[in-house]
Design a protein around this motif. Structure first.
Motif, short mmCIF file in Angstrom:
data_model
loop_
_atom_site.label_atom_id
_atom_site.label_comp_id
_atom_site.label_asym_id
_atom_site.label_seq_id
_atom_site.Cartn_x
_atom_site.Cartn_y
_atom_site.Cartn_z
N ALA A 29 0.82 -1.21 0.00
CA ALA A 29 0.00 0.00 0.00
C ALA A 29 0.86 1.26 0.00
CB ALA A 29 -0.93 -0.01 1.21
N ALA A 30 1.98 1.22 0.69
CA ALA A 30 2.86 2.39 0.77
C ALA A 30 3.63 2.62 -0.53
CB ALA A 30 3.84 2.23 1.93
N LYS A 31 3.95 1.57 -1.26
CA LYS A 31 4.85 1.68 -2.41
C LYS A 31 4.20 1.56 -3.78
CE LYS A 31 8.66 2.15 -0.13
NZ LYS A 31 9.56 3.27 -0.30
N ARG A 32 2.96 1.10 -3.86
CA ARG A 32 2.39 0.76 -5.18
C ARG A 32 2.37 1.93 -6.14
NH1 ARG A 32 -3.29 -0.27 -2.61
NH2 ARG A 32 -3.81 1.88 -2.15
N ASP A 33 2.01 3.13 -5.68
CA ASP A 33 1.93 4.27 -6.60
C ASP A 33 3.30 4.68 -7.12
OD1 ASP A 33 -0.82 4.37 -6.37
OD2 ASP A 33 -0.79 5.85 -4.75
N SER A 34 4.30 4.72 -6.25
CA SER A 34 5.63 5.13 -6.71
C SER A 34 6.24 4.08 -7.64
CB SER A 34 6.56 5.41 -5.53
OG SER A 34 6.86 4.24 -4.82
N VAL A 35 5.99 2.80 -7.36
CA VAL A 35 6.51 1.74 -8.24
C VAL A 35 5.81 1.81 -9.60
CG1 VAL A 35 6.58 -0.77 -8.57
CG2 VAL A 35 7.21 0.23 -6.36
N ARG A 36 4.54 2.08 -9.60
CA ARG A 36 3.80 2.20 -10.86
C ARG A 36 4.31 3.38 -11.69
NH1 ARG A 36 -1.47 4.60 -12.31
NH2 ARG A 36 -2.27 3.41 -14.08
N ALA A 67 2.97 -0.52 -17.56
CA ALA A 67 3.49 -0.16 -16.24
C ALA A 67 2.78 -0.95 -15.15
CB ALA A 67 3.34 1.34 -16.00
N ASP A 68 1.47 -1.10 -15.29
CA ASP A 68 0.73 -1.91 -14.32
C ASP A 68 1.22 -3.35 -14.32
OD1 ASP A 68 -0.87 0.19 -13.44
OD2 ASP A 68 -2.46 -0.23 -14.90
N ASP A 69 1.46 -3.90 -15.51
CA ASP A 69 1.97 -5.27 -15.62
C ASP A 69 3.35 -5.40 -14.99
OD1 ASP A 69 -0.34 -5.96 -16.96
OD2 ASP A 69 0.60 -5.95 -18.96
N LEU A 70 4.22 -4.43 -15.26
CA LEU A 70 5.57 -4.47 -14.70
C LEU A 70 5.54 -4.36 -13.18
CD1 LEU A 70 7.48 -2.23 -17.26
CD2 LEU A 70 7.67 -4.71 -16.99
N ALA A 71 4.73 -3.45 -12.67
CA ALA A 71 4.61 -3.29 -11.21
C ALA A 71 4.07 -4.58 -10.59
CB ALA A 71 3.71 -2.10 -10.88
N GLN A 72 3.09 -5.17 -11.22
CA GLN A 72 2.53 -6.43 -10.71
C GLN A 72 3.58 -7.52 -10.71
OE1 GLN A 72 -1.05 -7.77 -12.63
NE2 GLN A 72 -0.88 -9.81 -11.78
N THR A 73 4.36 -7.62 -11.77
CA THR A 73 5.43 -8.61 -11.84
C THR A 73 6.41 -8.43 -10.71
OG1 THR A 73 5.23 -8.80 -14.24
CG2 THR A 73 7.33 -9.48 -13.27
N ALA A 74 6.79 -7.18 -10.46
CA ALA A 74 7.76 -6.89 -9.39
C ALA A 74 7.19 -7.23 -8.02
CB ALA A 74 8.18 -5.43 -9.45
N PHE A 75 5.94 -6.86 -7.77
CA PHE A 75 5.34 -7.14 -6.47
C PHE A 75 5.08 -8.63 -6.26
CE2 PHE A 75 4.15 -2.56 -6.19
CZ PHE A 75 4.74 -2.31 -4.97
N VAL A 76 4.70 -9.35 -7.31
CA VAL A 76 4.51 -10.79 -7.18
C VAL A 76 5.84 -11.47 -6.84
CG1 VAL A 76 4.00 -12.90 -8.50
CG2 VAL A 76 2.44 -10.95 -8.61
N SER A 77 6.90 -11.05 -7.51
CA SER A 77 8.22 -11.60 -7.21
C SER A 77 8.61 -11.30 -5.76
CB SER A 77 9.25 -11.01 -8.17
OG SER A 77 10.53 -11.48 -7.86
N LEU A 129 7.73 5.31 -16.29
CA LEU A 129 8.90 5.97 -16.85
C LEU A 129 9.79 4.98 -17.60
CD1 LEU A 129 9.82 8.34 -13.91
CD2 LEU A 129 8.95 9.00 -16.15
N LEU A 130 9.80 3.74 -17.15
CA LEU A 130 10.62 2.73 -17.82
C LEU A 130 10.03 2.28 -19.16
CD1 LEU A 130 11.56 0.54 -14.74
CD2 LEU A 130 13.13 1.90 -16.13
N CYS A 131 8.70 2.25 -19.25
CA CYS A 131 8.11 1.71 -20.47
C CYS A 131 7.26 2.69 -21.28
CB CYS A 131 7.28 0.47 -20.15
SG CYS A 131 5.76 0.81 -19.24
N GLY A 132 6.77 3.76 -20.65
CA GLY A 132 6.00 4.76 -21.38
C GLY A 132 4.56 4.41 -21.67
N ASP A 133 4.02 3.41 -21.00
CA ASP A 133 2.64 2.98 -21.23
C ASP A 133 2.05 2.56 -19.89
OD1 ASP A 133 0.90 0.26 -21.82
OD2 ASP A 133 0.49 1.86 -23.26
N TRP A 134 0.90 3.14 -19.52
CA TRP A 134 0.32 2.85 -18.20
C TRP A 134 -0.11 1.39 -18.06
CZ3 TRP A 134 1.47 5.49 -14.23
CH2 TRP A 134 1.68 6.86 -14.30
N HIS A 135 -0.60 0.78 -19.12
CA HIS A 135 -1.02 -0.62 -19.03
C HIS A 135 0.19 -1.54 -18.81
CE1 HIS A 135 -5.10 0.43 -20.03
NE2 HIS A 135 -4.65 1.12 -21.07
#
Length: 171
Positions: free
Chosen positions: A14-21, A34-44, A26-32
């Motif tokens: 909850a504290a980190k999800r927005d900043s990670v997203r 970005a959501d996938d990348l953030a999810q991958t990172a948090f699942v790991s 910034l890494l990929c330039g696409d919000w969709h």
């Protein structure tokens, strides 16, 4: 996973999800994506949560996972970016010239970042948007400090070429 571990992870998420997203964007330039990348990172991270002894290392682990996921994702053939000569203009509310200028500069920066190769983009985002020093970026990406410096120089050169102007880094 123990109940206490679940609660601790939920608080961290909850504290980190927005900043990670935002970093993922910034890494990929696409919000969709970005959501996938953030999810991958948090699942790991969730899979490793119980094994992490030093909770101070969690942010670094998450950054590293996110950057690597972005680089890996960009290498997949169905994710190859196609560059166009025209960048779509964002719709801007009529709140004055200052807002229009900021939006325009942001759109230009994001379009420029999209033209930088993924590893160089990861280095630039971690250095200048996340505020990490060279050693921290090297640890996050699992490479040498010299590699970070050379990737930074190359990435800034590509970004300058894409933007057609001087890029200020302030550090």
């Amino acid at each position: 996973m123990a109940h206490h571990d679940d609660e601790e992870f939920a608080e961290y998420f909850a504290a980190k999800r927005d900043s990670v997203r935002r970093t993922a964007y910034l890494l990929c330039g696409d919000w969709h994506r970005a959501d996938d990348l953030a999810q991958t990172a948090f699942v790991s991270l969730h899979r490793k949560w119980r094994k992490i002894r030093d909770r101070r290392a969690v942010d670094a682990y998450l950054r590293r996972t996110l950057a690597r996921a972005a680089i890996d994702e960009s290498r997949r053939p169905w994710r190859r970016e196609e560059h166009t000569d025209e960048v779509p203009q964002p719709r801007v509310a009529d709140d004055g010239d200052a807002l229009a200028e900021r939006v325009s500069a942001r759109a230009d920066l994001l379009a420029g970042l999209a033209r930088v190769p993924s590893k160089q983009r990861a280095v630039l985002v971690l250095r200048y948007f996340e505020g990490l020093d060279v050693a921290s970026v090297a640890r996050a990406l699992g490479c040498s400090e010299g590699n970070v410096k050379s990737q930074t120089a190359r990435g800034l050169a590509k970004l300058r070429t894409a933007l057609g102007e001087e890029v200020g880094t302030h550090g």
